[in-house]
Design an enzyme around this catalytic site. Structure first.
Site, PDB file in Angstrom:
ATOM      1  CB  SER A   3      -0.714  -8.328  -1.268  1.00 22.07           C
ATOM      2  OG  SER A   3      -1.568  -9.149  -0.469  1.00 22.07           O
ATOM      3  CB  SER A  61      -9.358   0.848   9.680  1.00 20.63           C
ATOM      4  OG  SER A  61     -10.134  -0.352   9.275  1.00 20.63           O
ATOM      5  CE1 TYR A  71       5.317   3.617  10.042  1.00 20.52           C
ATOM      6  CE2 TYR A  71       3.132   2.402  10.652  1.00 20.52           C
ATOM      7  CZ  TYR A  71       4.417   2.330  10.232  1.00 20.52           C
ATOM      8  OH  TYR A  71       5.160   1.067   9.998  1.00 20.52           O
ATOM      9  CE  LYS A  80      -4.357  -1.625   0.409  1.00 18.38           C
ATOM     10  NZ  LYS A  80      -5.541  -1.376  -0.455  1.00 18.38           N
TER      11      LYS A  80
END
Lengths: 393, 393
Positions: free
Chosen positions: B353, B107, B144, B82
């Site tokens: 992924s 989320s 983050y 992502k």
């Protein structure tokens, strides 16, 4: 390999020779780095703490500076470093010995490694395993073409069956760790790690080589091999053990200046339940070769394993998490790094020795935490039970 | 990024441009191979079978020849692909837009990716999350440096909160998948994969490039990006979905020639519970771009995930196991590879992924199996006891 006196001397030169002999048969496993784990290791323990970790009576937690280089032997053939020793042992046998085959009494990673090496050289491998071995281990070893010979589960029973196999076939015993050729074979990983880290650090500023390597210590074959390989390199070598139920036999033996010969521990680090052998004790207890052996609790091993799985996304067996646990949670070791590494800190090679576990085993290890979390998530369990009672009543 | 019409066209050239823009911010993730998984994939399913896998009415199981190349986006920053889309989206904003910050209503992995990208460019990130989000996800995103804004859990409630944030701050909405800039960013992994496989195959005989790439398909951002990147390359692109509770919305939509807009599935592949968006539907339903979308059962996803963990020693989240599950267990896909790949077989790129799951979640997924295996082990144990009796008697 019967007679150890026929083996090459335990020197770095012999490890280099062993590497030449086996390198076409084993993977050059990758070395990984992980910024997140460097940060955690370089943060005083009180801020990242396992709540049940006492600071061994020390007032202020150590503040070492650590950069990790993980040697991923879990990506090795058969999923563990053991193939190095097994291939080396076979390369040292004569043609006549090879033809008669090999035998061992291990049921773990060494059995599968020896089976693979024997199949590669097209010779018979007899693996003596307790009848109570898990079906997956039996199937795994058999899948490499080995002949499984069942025995009782005590070491006496297993050794008796090994003797019978030797008498019947003339096969050579290849022990799992306590033999110079096994030690020299396992040591080959250290040559790779040393060169890989030097290459990785070439473009960087600051210190460009490894300062230390830490490996798990069970029977001591890997630790002894790595210490032998790095003799004279200036790289310090450390061992890591579980402390649960006395599995820290190397540490205790060194403290008492006498080898501990029996261990009966059910530590989750099941590859490290074995005591040192005679050859490995000679190396591990030699301060000029192994700079120290440190131990960690079961919870600390679990916490380290969780970090490797969840943060690094690398799948390891519990035994492989023990050196990282020492680096993160053993205050004595951390204080040593703080003292000797100073401002610059240390580049620490950590061996991920193997990855042979199952999702069920992982589930079992983290089960309790799971239940704890469920309770924390709002006493759903208790509420559920009451509901069941309501229905039943 | 508000207006999608300002985005570059959905072409391979735009993906190459996106890659130039983001490559200093994202990892060039490794490509791994695994001989064991190649062998399993190239063996007819009846011999490796999941017992509950019907052959879709076909008499003879397919016998494709498959060589895997695993693109490890689980080793990517924040543990998932992502970040590619998030960094690209931000690189396409004007200085004025950047200063006002960004907002999203995801989320999951997208939230953390956007938070990281925003922190990197030193701009505010507002992440709208349902109050019922797991504490670890909230803490992860907050770590983050993002501002968490809580909302109700329906999409209407979340969108209302997003509108409020935009009204108050002027922040730009960065949606998790349905936007050209996100699609182009995710597509960059395909350029890397293509080049990495070509390099890996350079010394080999036989076909030296990828024949196909298969990615998970949830909202379809990654699948659309990869298809866009590989347009005209001759590499076929496939999607993989869970079939549980209708999560195979892309496959069903394509069959019915109409986009499925609502999905309510609790598949373990929790990253793939989302239906396609408008932009991604346009690409995924275009046969000239995406050659097919295939689905698998929960048990097949679990079996694939187990193989990746236990055999490859790589830690992935369940969504990341879905493409491998298609390659191993979906007879329709396997028959296609058998037919089109012929004697030579296919080199198949498989995207892992992400790896953002916890040991507790893994424990929960394999809990039932655990009990089954324990029962099975009990039966083998009984057999073992009989053998012991024979020896003893």
């Amino acid at each position: 390999m019967g007679d150890p006196s026929r083996a090459p001397p335990l020197t770095r030169a012999s490890v280099i020779e062993a590497h030449e002999l086996i390198k076409e048969y084993v993977h050059l496993t990758p070395v990984l780095t992980c910024h997140t784990l460097d940060t955690i290791a370089s943060t005083p323990q009180e801020f990242t703490a396992l709540s049940d970790t006492p600071h061994d009576g020390l007032d202020v937690p150590a503040k070492p500076k650590i950069r990790f280089f993980f040697k991923c032997e879990n990506f090795q053939r058969v999923g563990a470093f053991k193939v190095r020793g097994a291939f080396h042992a076979l390369k040292r046998l004569s043609k006549e010995e090879l033809e008669k085959g090999v035998v061992t009494h291990s049921s773990g990673n060494h059995a599968q490694a020896l089976a693979l090496a024997a199949r590669t050289f097209n010779i018979p491998a007899h693996i003596v395993m307790p009848t109570i071995s898990t079906p997956s281990k039996i199937a795994g070893t058999r899948s490499y073409g080995a002949r499984i010979v069942f025995s009782g589960s005590t070491s006496q029973e297993r050794e008796a069956v090994v003797s019978t196999v030797i008498a019947q076939t003339g096969a050579t015993l290849v022990p799992p760790y306590d033999h110079p050729n096994i030690i020299l074979g396992q040591g080959t990983m250290a040559l790779e790690l040393e060169a890989q880290v030097t290459a990785l650090l070439a473009p960087s500023e600051g210190p460009r080589k490894l300062d230390a390597v830490i490996t798990p210590c069970g029977g001591g074959g890997m630790l002894s091999g790595v210490a032998t390989a790095l003799l004279g390199s200036g790289i310090r070598v450390f061992g890591a053990e579980p402390s649960f139920q006395g599995a820290d036999d190397a540490r205790r033996g060194i403290a008492a200046r006498e080898r501990v010969t029996h261990v009966k521990s059910l530590t989750i680090a099941d590859g490290l339940r074995t005591p040192l052998g005679e050859w490995t004790w000679g190396i591990v207890s030699d301060r000029s070769k192994v700079a120290g052996v440190f131990s960690v609790s079961e919870d600390q091993i679990k916490a380290a394993m969780r970090l490797v799985l969840e943060r690094m996304k690398v799948f390891i067996e519990p035994s492989a998490a023990v050196p990282l646990a020492v680096c993160l949670f053993n205050e004595e070791f951390r204080r040593l790094v703080e003292r000797e590494g100073g401002e610059e800190g240390w580049n620490v090679g950590v061996v991920f020795s193997g990855g042979n576990t199952t999702v069920e085993a992982v589930a079992k290890i983290f089960e309790t935490t799971d239940r704890k979390e469920e309770r924390a998530a709002g006493e759903v369990g208790a509420l559920g039970e009451r509901e069941v009672q309501d229905v039943a009543g």
